[in-house]
Design an enzyme around this catalytic site. Structure first.
Site, PDB file in Angstrom:
ATOM      1  N   VAL A   1       0.828  -1.215   0.000  1.00 32.22           N
ATOM      2  CA  VAL A   1       0.000   0.000   0.000  1.00 32.22           C
ATOM      3  C   VAL A   1       0.866   1.270   0.000  1.00 32.22           C
ATOM      4  O   VAL A   1       0.566   2.232  -0.699  1.00 32.22           O
ATOM      5  CB  VAL A   1      -0.959   0.004   1.216  1.00 32.22           C
TER       6      VAL A   1
ATOM      7  N   LYS B   1      -6.715  -1.543   9.678  1.00 29.57           N
ATOM      8  CA  LYS B   1      -7.987  -1.918  10.325  1.00 29.57           C
ATOM      9  C   LYS B   1      -7.780  -2.612  11.654  1.00 29.57           C
ATOM     10  O   LYS B   1      -8.575  -2.452  12.578  1.00 29.57           O
ATOM     11  CB  LYS B   1      -8.829  -2.800   9.406  1.00 29.57           C
TER      12      LYS B   1
ATOM     13  N   GLU C   1     -10.185   5.652   5.262  1.00 27.93           N
ATOM     14  CA  GLU C   1     -11.022   5.090   4.198  1.00 27.93           C
ATOM     15  C   GLU C   1     -10.509   3.728   3.721  1.00 27.93           C
ATOM     16  O   GLU C   1     -11.272   2.807   3.437  1.00 27.93           O
ATOM     17  CB  GLU C   1     -11.062   6.075   3.011  1.00 27.93           C
TER      18      GLU C   1
ATOM     19  N   VAL D   1     -11.338  -0.134   5.432  1.00 20.78           N
ATOM     20  CA  VAL D   1     -12.539  -0.964   5.270  1.00 20.78           C
ATOM     21  C   VAL D   1     -12.872  -1.099   3.795  1.00 20.78           C
ATOM     22  O   VAL D   1     -13.115  -0.110   3.114  1.00 20.78           O
ATOM     23  CB  VAL D   1     -13.753  -0.341   6.016  1.00 20.78           C
TER      24      VAL D   1
ATOM     25  N   GLY E   1     -11.050  -1.687   1.258  1.00 19.07           N
ATOM     26  CA  GLY E   1     -10.022  -1.217   0.306  1.00 19.07           C
ATOM     27  C   GLY E   1     -10.479  -0.067  -0.560  1.00 19.07           C
ATOM     28  O   GLY E   1     -10.697   1.038  -0.075  1.00 19.07           O
TER      29      GLY E   1
ATOM     30  N   GLU F   1      -2.514 -15.083   2.079  1.00 22.05           N
ATOM     31  CA  GLU F   1      -1.207 -14.970   2.729  1.00 22.05           C
ATOM     32  C   GLU F   1      -0.669 -16.361   3.060  1.00 22.05           C
ATOM     33  O   GLU F   1      -1.440 -17.316   3.200  1.00 22.05           O
ATOM     34  CB  GLU F   1      -1.360 -14.231   4.062  1.00 22.05           C
TER      35      GLU F   1
ATOM     36  N   ASP G   1     -10.103 -10.555  10.084  1.00 23.20           N
ATOM     37  CA  ASP G   1      -9.978  -9.343   9.268  1.00 23.20           C
ATOM     38  C   ASP G   1     -11.365  -8.736   9.008  1.00 23.20           C
ATOM     39  O   ASP G   1     -11.548  -7.516   9.109  1.00 23.20           O
ATOM     40  CB  ASP G   1      -9.266  -9.705   7.952  1.00 23.20           C
TER      41      ASP G   1
ATOM     42  N   LYS H   1     -12.912  -4.945  10.325  1.00 23.65           N
ATOM     43  CA  LYS H   1     -13.577  -3.948   9.480  1.00 23.65           C
ATOM     44  C   LYS H   1     -14.998  -3.703   9.965  1.00 23.65           C
ATOM     45  O   LYS H   1     -15.483  -2.565   9.973  1.00 23.65           O
ATOM     46  CB  LYS H   1     -13.562  -4.422   8.033  1.00 23.65           C
TER      47      LYS H   1
ATOM     48  N   GLY I   1      -5.259  -4.685  -2.625  1.00 22.66           N
ATOM     49  CA  GLY I   1      -4.337  -4.480  -3.737  1.00 22.66           C
ATOM     50  C   GLY I   1      -3.801  -3.061  -3.729  1.00 22.66           C
ATOM     51  O   GLY I   1      -4.417  -2.150  -3.150  1.00 22.66           O
TER      52      GLY I   1
HETATM   53  N1  LIG Z   1      -2.304  -4.983   1.059  1.00 21.60           N
HETATM   54  C1  LIG Z   1      -3.544  -4.561   0.902  1.00 21.60           C
HETATM   55  O1  LIG Z   1      -4.160  -4.797  -0.138  1.00 21.60           O
HETATM   56  C2  LIG Z   1      -4.231  -3.799   1.996  1.00 21.60           C
HETATM   57  C3  LIG Z   1      -5.566  -3.409   1.819  1.00 21.60           C
HETATM   58  C4  LIG Z   1      -6.183  -2.629   2.805  1.00 21.60           C
HETATM   59  C5  LIG Z   1      -5.495  -2.290   3.944  1.00 21.60           C
HETATM   60  N2  LIG Z   1      -4.189  -2.729   4.107  1.00 21.60           N
HETATM   61  C6  LIG Z   1      -3.480  -2.339   5.325  1.00 21.60           C
HETATM   62  O2  LIG Z   1      -2.413  -1.481   4.950  1.00 21.60           O
HETATM   63  C7  LIG Z   1      -1.322  -1.647   5.858  1.00 21.60           C
HETATM   64  C8  LIG Z   1      -0.059  -2.001   5.075  1.00 21.60           C
HETATM   65  O3  LIG Z   1      -0.294  -3.211   4.390  1.00 21.60           O
HETATM   66  P1  LIG Z   1       0.718  -3.734   3.248  1.00 21.60           P
HETATM   67  O4  LIG Z   1       0.024  -4.862   2.594  1.00 21.60           O
HETATM   68  O5  LIG Z   1       1.182  -2.603   2.429  1.00 21.60           O
HETATM   69  O6  LIG Z   1       1.905  -4.303   4.153  1.00 21.60           O
HETATM   70  P2  LIG Z   1       3.369  -4.748   3.674  1.00 21.60           P
HETATM   71  O7  LIG Z   1       3.401  -4.944   2.205  1.00 21.60           O
HETATM   72  O8  LIG Z   1       3.758  -5.867   4.569  1.00 21.60           O
HETATM   73  O9  LIG Z   1       4.272  -3.472   4.009  1.00 21.60           O
HETATM   74  C9  LIG Z   1       4.584  -3.081   5.317  1.00 21.60           C
HETATM   75  C10 LIG Z   1       5.597  -1.964   5.248  1.00 21.60           C
HETATM   76  O10 LIG Z   1       5.882  -1.566   6.585  1.00 21.60           O
HETATM   77  C11 LIG Z   1       7.302  -1.519   6.764  1.00 21.60           C
HETATM   78  N3  LIG Z   1       7.610  -1.837   8.150  1.00 21.60           N
HETATM   79  C12 LIG Z   1       7.390  -2.987   8.807  1.00 21.60           C
HETATM   80  N4  LIG Z   1       7.859  -2.904  10.070  1.00 21.60           N
HETATM   81  C13 LIG Z   1       8.372  -1.657  10.190  1.00 21.60           C
HETATM   82  C14 LIG Z   1       9.015  -0.974  11.231  1.00 21.60           C
HETATM   83  N5  LIG Z   1       9.208  -1.566  12.397  1.00 21.60           N
HETATM   84  N6  LIG Z   1       9.410   0.304  11.009  1.00 21.60           N
HETATM   85  C15 LIG Z   1       9.221   0.893   9.816  1.00 21.60           C
HETATM   86  N7  LIG Z   1       8.620   0.287   8.783  1.00 21.60           N
HETATM   87  C16 LIG Z   1       8.218  -0.973   8.978  1.00 21.60           C
HETATM   88  C17 LIG Z   1       7.862  -2.549   5.819  1.00 21.60           C
HETATM   89  O11 LIG Z   1       9.216  -2.231   5.554  1.00 21.60           O
HETATM   90  P3  LIG Z   1      10.125  -3.029   4.464  1.00 21.60           P
HETATM   91  O12 LIG Z   1       9.539  -2.667   3.134  1.00 21.60           O
HETATM   92  O13 LIG Z   1      11.468  -2.488   4.661  1.00 21.60           O
HETATM   93  O14 LIG Z   1       9.964  -4.484   4.815  1.00 21.60           O
HETATM   94  C18 LIG Z   1       6.936  -2.375   4.618  1.00 21.60           C
HETATM   95  O15 LIG Z   1       7.405  -1.352   3.786  1.00 21.60           O
HETATM   96  C19 LIG Z   1      -1.781  -2.719   6.860  1.00 21.60           C
HETATM   97  O16 LIG Z   1      -2.346  -2.094   7.981  1.00 21.60           O
HETATM   98  C20 LIG Z   1      -2.853  -3.466   6.090  1.00 21.60           C
HETATM   99  O17 LIG Z   1      -3.800  -4.097   6.921  1.00 21.60           O
HETATM  100  C21 LIG Z   1      -3.548  -3.462   3.156  1.00 21.60           C
END
Ligand SMILES: NC(=O)c1ccc[n+]([C@@H]2O[C@H](COP(=O)([O-])OP(=O)(O)OC[C@H]3O[C@@H](n4cnc5c(N)ncnc54)[C@H](OP(=O)(O)O)[C@@H]3O)[C@@H](O)[C@H]2O)c1
Length: 431
Positions: A16, A108, A132, A135, A137, A193, A204, A208, A305
């Site tokens: 994200v 969330k 926004e 919940v 996406g 995952e 999850d 939401k 996504g």
């Molecule tokens: N993926 C989705 O489609 C989606 C949809 C809706 C909501 N969300 C929410 O959005 C958020 C992020 O999700 P994501 O899928 O983007 O996660 P992700 O791909 O796992 O990315 C997490 C990011 O956080 C960084 N990080 C982890 N630990 C850290 C720390 N201690 N200090 C600083 N940075 C740190 C990671 O660094 P590195 O890059 O260096 O590893 C990475 O860049 C979550 O709350 C998730 O629930 C995600």
């Protein structure tokens, strides 16, 4: 309104975070035209600086310490995209609020657990806490409920809030395969995952739902009050029977205002095949709100996504750039009431029950007696084929009854010698 650029810092550059960074780069002109000022990324932070990232970070400041970034005076908004209910993500948000910065988050898990306290802290500091993307996406459901439906009382809100579960259930129906098999394939395709527990166990969706409930009913977020049951126990057999009975099985999150409080449920449901939500398939999400003036509103789209989630994150940033500030859960945080979440045993509804029984005389009479004694009336009973002394499925659908009555009947049925497996119960929703 300020014409100066809105200066943002992004904590977390994963799916994200990187998506948000790119969206702002690619849509910069459009956003600036719509806001009357540009949105610029001034700083970023992630865990590992050396990590290969397909982003041009040459013009942004890198912070190894996301907390230092969150407090930086050269920033207007901190975008928290790290994830996790506690730990760094929470510390980043608290530091940002403490420094008087607005916060946008997609987290969330964190909002479901700490949403009320964070909303109060943000309000006390005079900053916004926007979410926004947390919940459904890319579907603008928070805006839809908080702004578009602001004139309505909402009797019920429900939805398909987890694309992984919806993908698995859709694929099981289309292919006739079992849960474990389809889950493995979803993991290979990147739709699930490696550790899929939060998704398939309904957690999850519950996160939401707890956020939506607070928003819709003006109450404190009560994640612990959500009844949660995931999709691991849904079998190909039940999906086949659902089809035969005119239903689809969906994992829904549902909230409704009921006597004595609010009902929050997450579990697999049989929904009528002709209901709009029944045809929301694959990784898509959908949310249905029932308003007293507007009627039923359904929003459908991608729930996860990089692109869809970044779209929601940046919509919140655009509000801030335009000077649009709406209370986190639609009411001033000081006015959020504590509403009791009613137990699932109080819920009144119809049920599908599937038993595996030894086909011998008297079994059905014993099952019927257990239902009668719990004052449950049977709507239909299905048994295909006969196979003396072998297990055969028997399917029963009931008229409306309480969860408690059904539990007591199922306990008695499970104890019958001829019932070989724990009865499988799926709630039927009249949508
Ligand atoms: N993926 C989705 O489609 C989606 C949809 C809706 C909501 N969300 C929410 O959005 C958020 C992020 O999700 P994501 O899928 O983007 O996660 P992700 O791909 O796992 O990315 C997490 C990011 O956080 C960084 N990080 C982890 N630990 C850290 C720390 N201690 N200090 C600083 N940075 C740190 C990671 O660094 P590195 O890059 O260096 O590893 C990475 O860049 C979550 O709350 C998730 O629930 C995600």
């Amino acid at each position: 309104m300020s014409q100066a650029p809105l200066r943002i810092a992004i904590a977390g550059l994963g799916t994200v975070g990187a998506g948000t960074f790119e969206l702002i780069r690619l849509q910069g002109d459009l956003i600036a035209a719509r806001c009357g000022r540009p949105i610029v990324v001034r700083a970023v932070s992630a865990r590992e600086r050396a990590k290969e990232r397909p982003l041009d970070l040459s013009r942004v400041r890198w912070f190894d310490d996301p907390l230092a970034m969150a407090k930086d005076p050269e920033i207007d908004v901190v975008v928290e995209l790290i994830g996790g209910a506690d730990g760094v993500a929470k510390a980043v948000i608290e530091a940002a609020i403490g420094a008087g910065h607005h916060v946008v988050s997609a987290n969330k898990a964190l909002l479901a657990v700490h949403g009320t306290a964070l909303a109060r802290a943000a309000e006390a500091a005079g900053v916004t806490l926007a979410y926004e993307a947390a919940v459904a996406g890319g579907i603008p459901v928070i805006k839809s409920v908080r702004e578009g439906l602001a004139a309505n009382g909402i009797s019920r809100i429900y939805g398909i809030l987890n694309g992984t579960c919806n993908y698995i259930l859709t694929s099981m129906r289309e292919t006739g395969r079992e849960f474990a098999d389809v889950l493995a394939e979803a993991q290979e395709l990147g739709y699930a995952e490696a550790d899929p527990g939060f998704d398939i166990d309904g957690v999850d969706t519950a996160h939401k739902l707890a956020i939506l409930t607070a928003l819709v009913y003006g109450c404190e977020v009560d994640f612990a009050g959500v009844y949660v049951e995931g999709i691991r126990a849904v079998s190909a057999l039940d999906i086949g029977y659902a089809d035969e009975l005119g239903y689809r099985i969906k994992l829904l999150g549902m909230a409704a205002r009921v006597e004595g409080g609010v009902e929050q449920r997450v579990h697999p449901c049989m929904v009528p095949r002709e209901s709009p939500i029944a045809s929301v398939d694959g990784v898509f999400n959908a949310v249905v709100a029932e308003g007293d003036f507007v009627g039923t509103v359904l929003s459908e789209g991608r729930g996860a996504g990089a692109g869809p989630t970044a779209s929601a994150v940046v919509a919140d940033l655009i509000d801030i750039a335009r000077g649009v500030f709406i209370p986190t859960f639609a009411l001033p945080a000081s006015k959020l009431r504590r509403l009791a979440s009613t137990p699932i045993e109080h819920h009144v509804g119809s049920h599908y029950v599937r038993l595996m029984v030894v086909d011998r005389p008297g079994v059905i009479a014993d099952v019927a007696a257990a239902l009668r004694d719990a004052e449950i009336s049977v709507e239909a009973m299905l048994q295909h084929g006969r196979s003396p002394d072998e297990a055969v499925p028997v399917v029963i659908t009931t008229h409306e009854t309480t969860g408690a009555a059904m539990d007591s009947a199922l306990r008695r049925i499970a104890d019958l010698g001829a019932v070989l497996e724990p009865p499988r119960r799926i709630r039927i929703e009249a949508l």
